[in-house]
Motif scaffolding. Structure first.
Motif, PDB file in Angstrom:
ATOM      1  N   ALA A  44      -7.284   0.209  -2.175  1.00 41.69           N
ATOM      2  CA  ALA A  44      -7.085  -0.313  -0.824  1.00 41.69           C
ATOM      3  C   ALA A  44      -7.657  -1.726  -0.657  1.00 41.69           C
TER       4      ALA A  44
ATOM      5  N   PHE B 104       0.809  -1.229   0.000  1.00 38.65           N
ATOM      6  CA  PHE B 104       0.000   0.000   0.000  1.00 38.65           C
ATOM      7  C   PHE B 104       0.837   1.271   0.000  1.00 38.65           C
TER       8      PHE B 104
ATOM      9  N   ILE C 181      -4.867   0.305   6.616  1.00 38.87           N
ATOM     10  CA  ILE C 181      -4.579   1.003   5.355  1.00 38.87           C
ATOM     11  C   ILE C 181      -5.838   1.709   4.848  1.00 38.87           C
ATOM     12  N   THR C 182      -6.586   2.269   5.782  1.00 40.78           N
ATOM     13  CA  THR C 182      -7.745   3.141   5.512  1.00 40.78           C
ATOM     14  C   THR C 182      -8.982   2.399   5.039  1.00 40.78           C
ATOM     15  N   ILE C 183      -9.005   1.079   5.067  1.00 37.91           N
ATOM     16  CA  ILE C 183     -10.225   0.348   4.724  1.00 37.91           C
ATOM     17  C   ILE C 183     -11.144   0.328   5.946  1.00 37.91           C
TER      18      ILE C 183
ATOM     19  N   THR D 158      -5.585  -4.195  -2.450  1.00 39.52           N
ATOM     20  CA  THR D 158      -4.329  -4.396  -1.719  1.00 39.52           C
ATOM     21  C   THR D 158      -4.530  -5.369  -0.563  1.00 39.52           C
TER      22      THR D 158
ATOM     23  N   GLU E 130       0.093   2.184  -7.888  1.00 43.16           N
ATOM     24  CA  GLU E 130      -0.852   2.490  -6.815  1.00 43.16           C
ATOM     25  C   GLU E 130      -2.061   1.579  -6.951  1.00 43.16           C
TER      26      GLU E 130
END
Length: 244
Positions: free
Chosen positions: A89, A75, A168-170, A92, A86
């Motif tokens: 999310a 990530f 990771i912002t999920i 990933t 990139e």
């Protein structure tokens, strides 16, 4: 306590969305993991030392490093030069889970294939079956029944592994639980989390037990779907599953 249930009612739509994300991560990660497990598990048995070396390197790399570090690498590092890649999310998260647990699964696949009795291999040779038919028509179905209990354990581990993906912002179920904890209290929020994760894991276990029962039934072991619910072992009939 009343305030806790009121907060739970307000947060319920977000918790449901979090559960859906968790299920997506679990399903996607499991699908990738089984592909990786079978692919590299078979590759690790090749006589070609180059192909076998590639398989062993990949397996040991993802087994020997932390899931969290792999997640952060995919990530945060891949978007940087020289990779400049990139990834979304959720993708990933699925990628990290699938590769990590797939590496463990590859060893399960390899070990299960090696556990098929030598007489089965000798019988396929006597019948002059090709390498491909030998594996997919005779050896792998027997190995599949052997590997399902271990794959079931890995699936439950993968489900629990989704809990770290919120880093990771999920916004998965664990992330929503953390928000609920702020509005209620630690005991209430995380007890709810334990119950929900247990319910999902139990449903997955029932499904895998049913799959194991079906696999053994196709080999002539018998068994009923109720055996999967009760999680009772299916006795092997004398000579069941034996070739010839």
């Amino acid at each position: 306590m009343t305030e806790n249930f009121e907060a739970l009612w307000r947060a319920l739509p977000y918790l449901v969305d979090g559960v859906i994300i968790t299920l997506q991560l679990t399903a996607g990660g499991a699908l990738l993991a089984i592909i990786v497990a079978i692919g590299f598990g078979l590759l690790a048995r090749f006589e070609n030392i180059f192909l076998r070396g590639i398989a062993r390197t990949v397996i040991e790399l993802f087994r020997g490093t932390s899931l969290l570090v792999q997640l952060f690498f995919f990530f945060f590092v891949l978007p940087l030069p020289p990779f400049n890649l990139e990834l979304p999310a959720v993708f990933t998260g699925i990628l990290a889970l699938g590769l990590n647990y797939g590496a463990y699964g590859a060893e399960v696949v390899r070990g299960s294939i090696n556990s098929v009795p030598a007489g089965q291999w000798e019988a396929t040779t006597a019948l002059s079956l090709s390498r491909t038919h030998r594996m997919w028509r005779v050896i792998f179905p027997q190995a599949w029944a052997l590997m399902l209990p271990s794959l079931n354990n890995l699936l439950i581990q993968l489900l629990k592994g989704t809990a770290v993906v919120y880093l990771i912002t999920i916004v998965d179920f664990t992330a929503e639980l953390n928000r609920l904890r702020v509005q209620t209290d630690v005991f209430f929020a995380y007890t709810l989390g334990l119950l929900v994760y247990f319910a999902i894991a139990y449903v997955l276990t029932l499904a895998m037990n049913a799959l194991e029962t079906r696999a053994k039934h196709r080999l002539g072991y018998g068994g009923k779907w109720s055996d999967a619910i009760m999680n009772t072992p299916i006795p092997d009939a004398k000579g069941a599953g034996q070739f010839g």
